[in-house]
Design a protein around this motif. Structure first.
Motif, short mmCIF file in Angstrom:
data_model
loop_
_atom_site.label_atom_id
_atom_site.label_comp_id
_atom_site.label_asym_id
_atom_site.label_seq_id
_atom_site.Cartn_x
_atom_site.Cartn_y
_atom_site.Cartn_z
N LEU A 49 0.74 -1.40 -0.02
CA LEU A 49 0.12 -0.18 -0.04
C LEU A 49 0.79 1.28 0.00
CD1 LEU A 49 -2.75 -1.13 2.68
CD2 LEU A 49 -3.07 -0.84 0.12
N ALA A 50 2.07 1.25 0.46
CA ALA A 50 2.85 2.48 0.26
C ALA A 50 3.00 3.04 -1.10
CB ALA A 50 4.19 1.98 0.80
N PRO A 51 3.07 4.46 -1.21
CA PRO A 51 3.42 4.99 -2.31
C PRO A 51 4.58 4.45 -3.19
CG PRO A 51 3.19 6.42 -0.54
CD PRO A 51 3.23 5.29 -0.18
N GLY A 52 4.47 4.05 -4.36
CA GLY A 52 5.38 3.57 -5.22
C GLY A 52 5.76 1.96 -4.75
N GLY A 53 5.13 1.57 -4.19
CA GLY A 53 5.46 -0.02 -3.44
C GLY A 53 7.03 0.11 -2.72
N ASP A 54 7.43 1.23 -2.18
CA ASP A 54 8.83 1.22 -1.38
C ASP A 54 8.90 1.02 0.04
OD1 ASP A 54 7.45 3.30 -0.43
OD2 ASP A 54 9.18 5.10 -0.89
N GLY A 55 7.65 0.37 0.49
CA GLY A 55 7.72 0.00 1.89
C GLY A 55 7.78 1.12 2.81
N GLY A 56 7.72 2.47 2.46
CA GLY A 56 7.97 3.60 3.31
C GLY A 56 6.89 3.89 4.09
N GLY A 57 5.66 3.04 4.34
CA GLY A 57 4.60 3.61 4.86
C GLY A 57 4.91 3.70 6.47
N THR A 58 4.05 4.04 7.16
CA THR A 58 3.96 4.22 8.50
C THR A 58 2.88 3.66 9.11
OG1 THR A 58 4.89 6.57 8.28
CG2 THR A 58 3.84 6.11 10.50
N VAL A 59 3.23 2.87 10.16
CA VAL A 59 2.08 2.10 10.93
C VAL A 59 1.84 2.64 12.26
CG1 VAL A 59 1.68 -0.22 11.98
CG2 VAL A 59 2.77 -0.05 9.78
N VAL A 60 0.62 2.94 12.62
CA VAL A 60 0.25 3.55 14.04
C VAL A 60 -0.49 2.35 14.57
CG1 VAL A 60 -1.12 5.36 14.66
CG2 VAL A 60 -0.25 5.65 12.67
N PHE A 61 -0.12 2.42 16.20
CA PHE A 61 -1.02 1.31 16.80
C PHE A 61 -2.00 2.06 17.77
CE2 PHE A 61 1.41 -2.57 16.25
CZ PHE A 61 2.49 -2.29 15.40
N ASP A 62 -2.96 1.36 18.02
CA ASP A 62 -3.95 2.22 19.02
C ASP A 62 -3.52 1.63 20.46
OD1 ASP A 62 -5.96 3.51 19.61
OD2 ASP A 62 -7.59 2.22 19.31
N ASP A 63 -2.46 1.75 20.57
CA ASP A 63 -1.94 1.28 21.93
C ASP A 63 -0.35 1.74 22.49
OD1 ASP A 63 -2.01 0.25 24.53
OD2 ASP A 63 -2.83 -1.60 24.05
N GLU A 64 -0.16 2.07 23.68
CA GLU A 64 1.17 2.35 23.78
C GLU A 64 2.07 1.16 23.65
OE1 GLU A 64 3.89 5.34 24.95
OE2 GLU A 64 1.83 5.69 24.96
N LEU A 65 3.32 1.38 23.03
CA LEU A 65 4.24 0.38 22.88
C LEU A 65 5.44 0.53 23.95
CD1 LEU A 65 4.70 0.53 18.98
CD2 LEU A 65 3.26 -1.03 20.32
N SER A 66 5.91 -0.29 24.29
CA SER A 66 7.09 -0.38 25.31
C SER A 66 8.53 0.24 24.42
CB SER A 66 7.39 -1.48 26.16
OG SER A 66 7.89 -2.65 25.27
N PRO A 67 9.25 0.62 25.14
CA PRO A 67 10.44 0.98 24.29
C PRO A 67 11.13 -0.24 23.73
CG PRO A 67 10.41 2.18 26.61
CD PRO A 67 9.48 1.18 26.52
N ALA A 68 11.08 -1.36 24.36
CA ALA A 68 11.59 -2.53 23.71
C ALA A 68 11.02 -2.79 22.31
CB ALA A 68 11.40 -3.56 24.70
#
Length: 113
Positions: A49-68
């Motif tokens: 789904l990234a523009p140009g198929g370059d894999g440069g998209g961003t993923v947003v999680f609906d929860d807090e991620l730990s630093p690890a």
């Protein structure tokens, strides 16, 4: 409802939402929050789904991620983004507001360094 609200936040941040997925799990993975199969599914979707198929998209999680979890996800794909900080940074106009955003980013990044 929560994913609809997240989409509106993404729109506010100037992100173009091209897909969404969800996973019902009682105990998130300590390493990546999602399981390896779901991570592979997300990675494939981002690349498709990234523009140009370059894999440069961003993923947003609906929860807090730990630093690890955030570090482990940054070593692979997808790359998570602290959405609310991004929105505040875009909207900050005064010097004080910009300093508050900078301080919030530093506090957010401290355990992730």
């Amino acid at each position: 409802d929560s994913l609809d609200e997240l989409k509106r936040l993404c729109d506010t941040a100037g992100l173009d939402v091209r897909g969404r997925c969800c996973q019902a799990v009682q105990h998130p993975s300590a390493a990546t929050f999602v399981g390896s199969g779901k991570l592979e599914e997300i990675r494939d979707s981002v690349e498709a789904l990234a523009p140009g198929g370059d894999g440069g998209g961003t993923v947003v999680f609906d929860d807090e991620l730990s630093p690890a979890q955030q570090r482990n996800l940054q070593l692979t794909r997808p790359r998570p983004v602290p959405l609310r900080l991004q929105i505040f940074a875009q909207r900050a106009r005064t010097r004080e507001a910009k300093l508050q955003v900078t301080l919030a980013r530093m506090r957010y990044m401290l355990p992730r360094l």
